[in-house]
Scaffold this active site. Structure first.
Site, PDB file in Angstrom:
ATOM      1  N   CYS A  71       0.874  -1.166   0.000  1.00 55.67           N
ATOM      2  CA  CYS A  71       0.000   0.000   0.000  1.00 55.67           C
ATOM      3  C   CYS A  71       0.914   1.220   0.000  1.00 55.67           C
ATOM      4  O   CYS A  71       1.734   1.378   0.908  1.00 55.67           O
ATOM      5  CB  CYS A  71      -0.857  -0.017   1.268  1.00 55.67           C
ATOM      6  SG  CYS A  71      -1.857   1.461   1.488  1.00 55.67           S
ATOM      7  N   HIS A 182      -4.056  -0.095  -6.016  1.00 56.07           N
ATOM      8  CA  HIS A 182      -5.353  -0.322  -6.667  1.00 56.07           C
ATOM      9  C   HIS A 182      -5.287   0.000  -8.165  1.00 56.07           C
ATOM     10  O   HIS A 182      -6.081  -0.511  -8.947  1.00 56.07           O
ATOM     11  CB  HIS A 182      -6.434   0.578  -6.049  1.00 56.07           C
ATOM     12  CG  HIS A 182      -6.982   0.088  -4.741  1.00 56.07           C
ATOM     13  ND1 HIS A 182      -6.283   0.178  -3.564  1.00 56.07           N
ATOM     14  CD2 HIS A 182      -8.172  -0.507  -4.430  1.00 56.07           C
ATOM     15  CE1 HIS A 182      -7.030  -0.319  -2.580  1.00 56.07           C
ATOM     16  NE2 HIS A 182      -8.172  -0.741  -3.087  1.00 56.07           N
TER      17      HIS A 182
HETATM   18  N1  DGL Z   1      -3.953   0.732  -2.186  1.00 54.04           N
HETATM   19  C1  DGL Z   1      -3.570   1.842  -1.373  1.00 54.04           C
HETATM   20  C2  DGL Z   1      -2.300   2.466  -1.907  1.00 54.04           C
HETATM   21  O1  DGL Z   1      -1.510   1.793  -2.533  1.00 54.04           O
HETATM   22  C3  DGL Z   1      -4.555   2.952  -1.143  1.00 54.04           C
HETATM   23  C4  DGL Z   1      -5.960   2.705  -1.049  1.00 54.04           C
HETATM   24  C5  DGL Z   1      -6.642   3.584  -0.034  1.00 54.04           C
HETATM   25  O2  DGL Z   1      -6.813   4.790  -0.228  1.00 54.04           O
HETATM   26  O3  DGL Z   1      -6.996   3.018   0.973  1.00 54.04           O
HETATM   27  O4  DGL Z   1      -2.060   3.630  -1.705  1.00 54.04           O
END
Ligand code: DGL
Length: 266
Positions: A71, A182
């Site tokens: 993330c 994402h």
């Molecule tokens: N998948 C997360 C990232 O790589 C973010 C998603 C979210 O905002 O929770 O930043």
């Protein structure tokens, strides 16, 4: 025996897990999506840091041998390379290095959540590689809901993507970082908006290369199994989340889904 803990706020980090599990089929993976508290990207640095610490502690309790913060938003608030003695890999440095290698004109665009862009984590990581590199960033708060809704190829996604990507094209970028795990789910819309002369970079592959080096150095041992196990944990597990997870990971096999509750440590 390597058991690798991977985490994200939702299903986005599964794009990283997909790369890792395909690359290391014999290892065991435990993935945690903090779906009950998604999104992280609109929250303050203090909240993101607190949630990330709780998830890391939770995975350490599950006896993992390595931690992958899949993330970008959490990675932008956790600089530690080790957590309770366990090696930690974040997605920002590998993504920045990959983009720097890919770009010829060193004009690099970054798409990310509001928190990631505000942290300037990518600009700082790229400028560490060369002060002359130019980095242009754009926060894309509508992308995570589109990805979580499964609207990966949809006219509305195309429209929003053009809105976010067009301003970056004015700076002649030749490389665009998908600075949120994402966003690979929206890759085809993003490539359409950016045009074929812009190379898209995501961190999944770059992290897999880093882990390969760690295995080779002997700091982490392989299980020696032909087939490892994949456990998917979530703080909220709807049928929709489960279906999306299966869709993202296909044809990889998920051994178990589990709902978990994460308590702040007292
Ligand atoms: N998948 C997360 C990232 O790589 C973010 C998603 C979210 O905002 O929770 O930043």
């Amino acid at each position: 025996m390597a058991k690798i803990g991977v985490f994200d706020s939702g299903v986005g980090g599964l794009t990283v897990l997909r790369e890792l599990a395909s690359h290391f089929p014999g290892e065991d993976f435990i993935y945690l999506g903090d779906t009950a508290r998604l999104p992280y990207g609109t929250k303050s640095p203090d909240t993101i840091r607190a949630y990330s610490e709780q998830v890391l502690n939770f995975l350490v309790d599950r006896k993992v041998d390595a931690l992958v913060i899949a993330c970008n938003t959490a990675s932008s608030q956790v600089a530690e390379k080790e957590w309770m003695g366990i090696p930690v890999f974040n997605v920002i440095e590998p993504g920045a290095e990959q983009a720097f290698k890919t770009s010829e004109n060193k004009k690099i665009g970054v798409l990310g959540t509001r928190a990631t862009i505000a942290s300037q984590a990518y600009s700082l990581a790229i400028q560490k590689l060369s002060e002359n590199a130019e980095v242009y960033s754009q926060s894309c708060p509508l992308f995570v809901p589109l990805a979580e809704e499964g609207l990966w190829e949809d006219p509305i996604t195309n429209l929003i993507t053009y809105r976010y990507v067009q301003p970056l094209l004015l700076y002649q970028i030749d490389t665009l970082i998908l600075g949120c795990t994402h966003y690979p789910l929206l890759k085809s819309a993003i490539q359409k908006a950016a045009g074929n002369s812009v190379q898209l970079v995501d961190s999944g592959k770059a992290i897999a290369e880093q882990l390969e080096l760690i295995f080779q150095s002997g700091k982490l041992s392989r299980t020696g199994k032909d087939k490892g196990e994949m456990h998917i944990l979530a703080t909220d597990l709807s049928v929709h989340t489960q279906t999306l997870a299966e869709q993202i990971l296909k044809p990889l096999e998920i051994h178990q889904f589990e709902v978990v509750h994460i308590e702040p440590k007292r």
